[in-house]
Structure formats: structure tokens, C-alpha cells
Design an enzyme around this catalytic site. Structure first.
Site, PDB file in Angstrom:
ATOM      1  N   LYS A   2       0.833  -1.207   0.000  1.00 32.14           N
ATOM      2  CA  LYS A   2       0.000   0.000   0.000  1.00 32.14           C
ATOM      3  C   LYS A   2       0.867   1.257   0.000  1.00 32.14           C
ATOM      4  CE  LYS A   2      -4.003  -1.980   2.418  1.00 32.14           C
ATOM      5  NZ  LYS A   2      -4.795  -1.932   3.660  1.00 32.14           N
ATOM      6  N   SER A  16      -0.528   0.663   6.167  1.00 37.31           N
ATOM      7  CA  SER A  16      -0.811  -0.251   7.272  1.00 37.31           C
ATOM      8  C   SER A  16      -1.822  -1.299   6.824  1.00 37.31           C
ATOM      9  CB  SER A  16      -1.339   0.505   8.496  1.00 37.31           C
ATOM     10  OG  SER A  16      -2.567   1.126   8.201  1.00 37.31           O
ATOM     11  N   ASP A  17      -1.768  -2.434   7.484  1.00 34.48           N
ATOM     12  CA  ASP A  17      -2.749  -3.477   7.221  1.00 34.48           C
ATOM     13  C   ASP A  17      -2.819  -4.388   8.435  1.00 34.48           C
ATOM     14  OD1 ASP A  17      -3.993  -6.039   5.792  1.00 34.48           O
ATOM     15  OD2 ASP A  17      -4.295  -4.304   4.522  1.00 34.48           O
ATOM     16  N   GLN A  18      -3.888  -5.156   8.473  1.00 33.94           N
ATOM     17  CA  GLN A  18      -4.096  -6.058   9.598  1.00 33.94           C
ATOM     18  C   GLN A  18      -4.683  -7.367   9.089  1.00 33.94           C
ATOM     19  OE1 GLN A  18      -7.525  -5.623  12.381  1.00 33.94           O
ATOM     20  NE2 GLN A  18      -5.954  -5.052  13.859  1.00 33.94           N
TER      21      GLN A  18
END
Length: 199
Positions: A59, A75-77
């Protein structure tokens, strides 16, 4: 000159965290197909936290390609139970299955953040939260989903901790920021080190 900060996300929760911290930034969603990025990783047996890091990096890199002189935060989760990665439920029946599987066990939220400038990854970080759901009956799950409705489809775990979803849990280990998908304390520390915010 202080570099411009960009959050590579359209998430209202992540924007809220940045705004509440007093950061001056722009927000631009990354133009990537997350499922297309994930698919080969999952096929290769990548761990859920590694998937989160790759997505956060991807991203930030995509947005950095459009704003090369800025510091871009991606960011990612991922949500995992063992090595199994969950995806957002597609309907309420799917949400009920999620809650049934999570009932009485501990699952993990893997939150990754990366900073990219001019296409170069300057820093990345991974944080975890462990959430233990209390044992739930199918009757309770049905009543709960009837109350929260379509909101259950907006999160991978079919719950919102900031709402009625908190009633599903008996134990939570991990900080608020990690749970919302943006580990703020290590991010702020790095931004200070980079001279991007007042140290």
C-alpha cells in the site's frame, strides 16, 4: 523542510488515530488488489503476520509511486486463528460461522505498518493483539447479529470492540492502536526519528 505525510488508507479509524494524535497529513487510498497480493502468499504458506507486512508495504509503495517526495504510511491487519487467515464475512450467515469458530478460543490480530519514501521502505513494524472470545451459544450469536445487523460485515471478525462486540470477549491482550490496525506508539517514535514530526 519537513516531508509531507501521507496515510495510504481510506480507513476512517486509521485517519481518526492520526488526527487524534495531532498529525498533519493527507490520506490517499492505495490502488492495489489486496486479494491478488494475498493469494500467492497464502498459497506459499506465508504466516498471517507476514501477509500483513507485505500488504502494508505494498500500500505504501503504491501511494509513494504517485507522491515520491512524501513519507507514506501504509498499514494493514490480518486476523488469524493458528495459521488460518480470516476474511470479512460476506453475509450474516457467514458472520455467524465466524463467531461460532471464534467462540471460546483465542485469536490474533496482526497489525503491520510501513513507511516508504521515493519507493524505498524506510521502516516497518509488526504488532500483535490476542483476543479471547467467551463461549457463545448459537442462540446468543443469532440474537447478537440481529441487533448489530450489517455492521457485523464491516470487520474481519464480525465484531466491533467499540460497540456491542465488546460483550463477546472475556480477555484482550494488546493495545488499542494495534487492535484498530495502526500501531501508533512505534510509528510516532519513528516519525520523530525521521524529523517528520516535532521531537
Amino acid at each position: 523542510m519537513t516531508p509531507k505525510l501521507i496515510l495510504a488508507s481510506s480507513s476512517p479509524f486509521r485517519r481518526m488515530l492520526m488526527e487524534n494524535a495531532g498529525l498533519s497529513f493527507e490520506s490517499h487510498a492505495a490502488r492495489i488488489d489486496e486479494r491478488a497480493v494475498e493469494a500467492p502468499l497464502e498459497k506459499a504458506g506465508a504466516k498471517p503476520d507476514a501477509v500483513a507486512l507485505v500488504l502494508a508495504r505494498a500500500k505504501a509503495e503504491e501511494v509513494s509511486s504517485r507522491f515520491p517526495k512524501s513519507l507514506v504510511i501504509g498499514s494493514d491487519q490480518t486476523m488469524s486463528l493458528g495459521d488460518n487467515v480470516f476474511h470479512k464475512p460476506t453475509n450474516l450467515a457467514d458472520a455467524a460461522r465466524h463467531l461460532q469458530v471464534l467462540s471460546g478460543v483465542t485469536h490474533r490480530l496482526n497489525s503491520a505498518v510501513a513507511i516508504v519514501s521515493n519507493g524505498v521502505v524506510l521502516w516497518e513494524h509488526l504488532a500483535h493483539a490476542e483476543l479471547t472470545m467467551r463461549p457463545l451459544t448459537m442462540d446468543f450469536i443469532s440474537r447478537h447479529l440481529a441487533r448489530v445487523g450489517e455492521r457485523a460485515l464491516s470487520s474481519v471478525g464480525a465484531y466491533q470492540l467499540e460497540g456491542e462486540g465488546i460483550q463477546l470477549f472475556e480477555k484482550i491482550e494488546g493495545d488499542y492502536f494495534t487492535i484498530l490496525g495502526l500501531p501508533m506508539l512505534p510509528l510516532l517514535k519513528k516519525l520523530r526519528e525521521l524529523g517528520a514530526i516535532d521531537g
